[in-house]
Design a protein around this motif. Structure first.
Motif, PDB file in Angstrom:
ATOM      1  N   ASP A  83       0.837  -1.194   0.000  1.00 27.70           N
ATOM      2  CA  ASP A  83       0.000   0.000   0.000  1.00 27.70           C
ATOM      3  C   ASP A  83       0.873   1.246   0.000  1.00 27.70           C
ATOM      4  OD1 ASP A  83      -2.264   1.591   0.050  1.00 27.70           O
ATOM      5  OD2 ASP A  83      -2.439   1.513   2.236  1.00 27.70           O
ATOM      6  N   PRO A  84       1.154   1.813  -1.154  1.00 25.62           N
ATOM      7  CA  PRO A  84       0.639   1.432  -2.465  1.00 25.62           C
ATOM      8  C   PRO A  84       1.392   0.207  -3.002  1.00 25.62           C
ATOM      9  CG  PRO A  84       2.173   3.247  -2.730  1.00 25.62           C
ATOM     10  CD  PRO A  84       2.033   2.988  -1.240  1.00 25.62           C
ATOM     11  N   TYR A  85       0.719  -0.536  -3.868  1.00 19.79           N
ATOM     12  CA  TYR A  85       1.317  -1.720  -4.467  1.00 19.79           C
ATOM     13  C   TYR A  85       2.406  -1.283  -5.435  1.00 19.79           C
ATOM     14  CZ  TYR A  85       1.878  -5.962  -7.210  1.00 19.79           C
ATOM     15  OH  TYR A  85       2.397  -7.051  -7.855  1.00 19.79           O
ATOM     16  N   GLU A  86       3.646  -1.631  -5.099  1.00 20.82           N
ATOM     17  CA  GLU A  86       4.786  -1.280  -5.942  1.00 20.82           C
ATOM     18  C   GLU A  86       5.853  -2.366  -5.861  1.00 20.82           C
ATOM     19  OE1 GLU A  86       5.513   3.442  -6.115  1.00 20.82           O
ATOM     20  OE2 GLU A  86       5.987   2.526  -4.183  1.00 20.82           O
ATOM     21  N   ILE A  87       6.542  -2.531  -6.956  1.00 18.31           N
ATOM     22  CA  ILE A  87       7.717  -3.396  -7.004  1.00 18.31           C
ATOM     23  C   ILE A  87       8.823  -2.538  -7.586  1.00 18.31           C
ATOM     24  CG2 ILE A  87       8.734  -5.495  -7.956  1.00 18.31           C
ATOM     25  CD1 ILE A  87       5.849  -6.592  -8.191  1.00 18.31           C
ATOM     26  N   VAL A  88       9.775  -2.152  -6.742  1.00 19.57           N
ATOM     27  CA  VAL A  88      10.823  -1.210  -7.134  1.00 19.57           C
ATOM     28  C   VAL A  88      12.181  -1.894  -7.010  1.00 19.57           C
ATOM     29  CG1 VAL A  88      11.890   1.013  -6.615  1.00 19.57           C
ATOM     30  CG2 VAL A  88       9.425   0.719  -6.321  1.00 19.57           C
ATOM     31  N   ALA A  89      12.943  -1.910  -8.103  1.00 20.09           N
ATOM     32  CA  ALA A  89      14.287  -2.488  -8.072  1.00 20.09           C
ATOM     33  C   ALA A  89      15.183  -1.660  -7.156  1.00 20.09           C
ATOM     34  CB  ALA A  89      14.874  -2.534  -9.481  1.00 20.09           C
ATOM     35  N   LEU A  90      16.029  -2.348  -6.412  1.00 20.68           N
ATOM     36  CA  LEU A  90      16.944  -1.693  -5.481  1.00 20.68           C
ATOM     37  C   LEU A  90      18.373  -1.772  -6.004  1.00 20.68           C
ATOM     38  CD1 LEU A  90      15.627  -3.179  -2.118  1.00 20.68           C
ATOM     39  CD2 LEU A  90      15.270  -0.856  -2.969  1.00 20.68           C
ATOM     40  N   GLU A  91      19.114  -0.718  -5.781  1.00 17.07           N
ATOM     41  CA  GLU A  91      20.543  -0.723  -6.077  1.00 17.07           C
ATOM     42  C   GLU A  91      21.251  -1.429  -4.918  1.00 17.07           C
ATOM     43  OE1 GLU A  91      21.872   0.423  -8.910  1.00 17.07           O
ATOM     44  OE2 GLU A  91      19.871   0.986  -9.606  1.00 17.07           O
ATOM     45  N   VAL A  92      22.397  -1.980  -5.178  1.00 18.64           N
ATOM     46  CA  VAL A  92      23.141  -2.710  -4.149  1.00 18.64           C
ATOM     47  C   VAL A  92      23.372  -1.851  -2.914  1.00 18.64           C
ATOM     48  CG1 VAL A  92      25.318  -3.881  -3.627  1.00 18.64           C
ATOM     49  CG2 VAL A  92      24.227  -4.224  -5.830  1.00 18.64           C
ATOM     50  N   GLU A  93      23.707  -0.576  -3.114  1.00 20.61           N
ATOM     51  CA  GLU A  93      23.960   0.296  -1.957  1.00 20.61           C
ATOM     52  C   GLU A  93      22.690   0.563  -1.141  1.00 20.61           C
ATOM     53  OE1 GLU A  93      23.796   2.578  -5.806  1.00 20.61           O
ATOM     54  OE2 GLU A  93      25.171   1.095  -5.055  1.00 20.61           O
ATOM     55  N   ASP A  94      21.515   0.407  -1.742  1.00 24.19           N
ATOM     56  CA  ASP A  94      20.250   0.592  -1.027  1.00 24.19           C
ATOM     57  C   ASP A  94      19.973  -0.558  -0.059  1.00 24.19           C
ATOM     58  OD1 ASP A  94      19.779   2.889  -2.518  1.00 24.19           O
ATOM     59  OD2 ASP A  94      18.527   1.855  -3.988  1.00 24.19           O
ATOM     60  N   LEU A  95      20.597  -1.697  -0.267  1.00 24.99           N
ATOM     61  CA  LEU A  95      20.315  -2.878   0.544  1.00 24.99           C
ATOM     62  C   LEU A  95      20.737  -2.716   1.991  1.00 24.99           C
ATOM     63  CD1 LEU A  95      21.299  -5.667  -1.998  1.00 24.99           C
ATOM     64  CD2 LEU A  95      19.000  -4.909  -1.360  1.00 24.99           C
ATOM     65  N   THR A  96      21.767  -1.930   2.254  1.00 23.81           N
ATOM     66  CA  THR A  96      22.238  -1.763   3.630  1.00 23.81           C
ATOM     67  C   THR A  96      21.150  -1.190   4.531  1.00 23.81           C
ATOM     68  OG1 THR A  96      23.198   0.387   3.086  1.00 23.81           O
ATOM     69  CG2 THR A  96      24.669  -1.513   2.993  1.00 23.81           C
ATOM     70  N   GLU A  97      20.265  -0.382   3.967  1.00 20.27           N
ATOM     71  CA  GLU A  97      19.159   0.185   4.750  1.00 20.27           C
ATOM     72  C   GLU A  97      18.261  -0.918   5.317  1.00 20.27           C
ATOM     73  OE1 GLU A  97      15.094   2.786   3.908  1.00 20.27           O
ATOM     74  OE2 GLU A  97      16.769   2.943   2.503  1.00 20.27           O
ATOM     75  N   TYR A  98      18.104  -2.007   4.605  1.00 23.03           N
ATOM     76  CA  TYR A  98      17.195  -3.063   5.005  1.00 23.03           C
ATOM     77  C   TYR A  98      17.866  -4.231   5.734  1.00 23.03           C
ATOM     78  CZ  TYR A  98      14.339  -0.449   1.794  1.00 23.03           C
ATOM     79  OH  TYR A  98      13.664   0.571   1.167  1.00 23.03           O
ATOM     80  N   PHE A  99      19.179  -4.310   5.656  1.00 25.90           N
ATOM     81  CA  PHE A  99      19.871  -5.456   6.236  1.00 25.90           C
ATOM     82  C   PHE A  99      20.806  -5.110   7.375  1.00 25.90           C
ATOM     83  CE2 PHE A  99      18.476  -7.058   2.164  1.00 25.90           C
ATOM     84  CZ  PHE A  99      18.044  -8.327   2.499  1.00 25.90           C
ATOM     85  N   ASN A 100      20.693  -3.921   7.937  1.00 24.22           N
ATOM     86  CA  ASN A 100      21.520  -3.555   9.099  1.00 24.22           C
ATOM     87  C   ASN A 100      20.703  -3.532  10.352  1.00 24.22           C
ATOM     88  OD1 ASN A 100      23.971  -3.374   7.858  1.00 24.22           O
ATOM     89  ND2 ASN A 100      23.727  -1.234   7.310  1.00 24.22           N
TER      90      ASN A 100
END
Length: 100
Positions: A83-100
């Motif tokens: 909500d909202p329904y989205e599928i957004v590609a992530l850059e490798v550097e963006d991954l740290t936000e979700y995995f720290n």
């Protein structure tokens, strides 16, 4: 319950034990796609297949309220929101936000 056996918790030894995670079959399909820096941050039992808009993604990390980070079989990570329904590609550097 069998009345012949009674477990006495304070007499059970847990010195030699192993943890075996059930599941993880989906993880095996994508393990080779995950960067080494993230392998220790992804629990194999949290990985499962999701089909959205005719494409297969693998849930690898819960974000919140059903939103998650997913990966496809090409090794591209996505932020998938409901909500909202989205599928957004992530850059490798963006991954740290979700995995720290």
């Amino acid at each position: 319950m069998n009345s012949k056996f009674r477990i006495v918790p304070d007499r059970v030894s847990i010195v030699n034990y192993k943890i075996k995670y059930l599941g993880g079959e989906e993880y095996k399909q994508i393990a080779h796609l995950i960067p080494p820096s993230l392998t220790s941050k992804i629990n194999p039992t949290d990985v499962y297949e999701v089909e959205l808009d005719g494409k297969v993604y693998f849930h690898v990390r819960e974000i919140e309220d059903g939103d998650f980070v997913g990966i496809d079989l090409q090794g591209i990570f996505y932020k998938i929101t409901s909500d909202p329904y989205e599928i957004v590609a992530l850059e490798v550097e963006d991954l740290t936000e979700y995995f720290n």
